[in-house]
Write an enzyme that holds these catalytic residues in place. Structure first.
Site, short mmCIF file in Angstrom:
data_model
loop_
_atom_site.label_atom_id
_atom_site.label_comp_id
_atom_site.label_asym_id
_atom_site.label_seq_id
_atom_site.Cartn_x
_atom_site.Cartn_y
_atom_site.Cartn_z
N GLY A 73 0.81 -1.22 0.00
CA GLY A 73 0.00 0.00 0.00
C GLY A 73 0.84 1.26 0.00
CD GLU A 76 0.47 0.08 -4.21
OE1 GLU A 76 0.98 -0.73 -5.01
OE2 GLU A 76 0.88 0.19 -3.03
CG HIS A 103 -7.79 13.08 14.24
ND1 HIS A 103 -6.84 12.80 15.19
CD2 HIS A 103 -8.98 13.04 14.89
CE1 HIS A 103 -7.43 12.59 16.35
NE2 HIS A 103 -8.74 12.72 16.19
#
Length: 157
Positions: A73, A76, A103
């Site tokens: 990940g 990406e 947040h």
């Protein structure tokens, strides 16, 4: 909600699973590829297209978020974050998935297909999609400072 999803070969199985899961749960899913397994494919184009689509939808007033997948990940997430207006966050547990939205008002989540079971990854995506942005002043202020740098190059203290 419209959900844009992209992957590379390492996240292809997870992507197909998430497309089915999200569609079954009432989301409109747009798959930015790839459509077939190729161990030599490159994730940047797929992830950038998904990120561009999220930004375009949000600018048009459409409720949309994105998912980018790969082995870890990380790449990406980096690719998606090159798109102006994207705040992509790598989620590795439920807290990071929720906090990315609460947040940081992240509009893209990145996951590693080789880091989680299908069940774990599904929980992370569901948590990310369900969590609203808090609109707390301190978070709005911080995101504004990031946006200022992104658009002008000015660093605001």
């Amino acid at each position: 909600m419209r959900v844009h999803i992209a992957t590379d070969h390492a996240g292809l199985e997870l992507s197909a699973h998430l497309v089915r899961h999200l569609t079954a749960n009432g989301h409109e899913v747009i798959d930015h590829g790839p459509t077939a397994y190729d161990p030599e494919d490159d994730y940047p184009a797929f992830c950038i297209r998904a990120a561009l689509a999220v930004v375009a939808d949000q600018a048009a007033g459409t409720q949309a978020l994105g998912i980018v997948l790969g082995g870890s990940g990380n790449g990406e997430q980096i690719a998606a974050n090159k798109v102006k207006g994207v705040r992509a966050a790598l989620a590795w547990n439920l807290d990071t998935a929720r906090l990315a939205r609460e947040h940081n008002d992240a509009n893209v989540v990145a996951l590693g297909g080789r880091q989680h079971s299908l069940e774990e990854a599904t929980e992370l995506v569901d948590a990310f999609l369900a969590e609203p942005f808090s609109d707390a002043e301190r978070h709005v202020r911080r995101i504004g400072k990031i946006a200022t740098y992104e658009t002008t190059g000015e660093i605001v203290d």
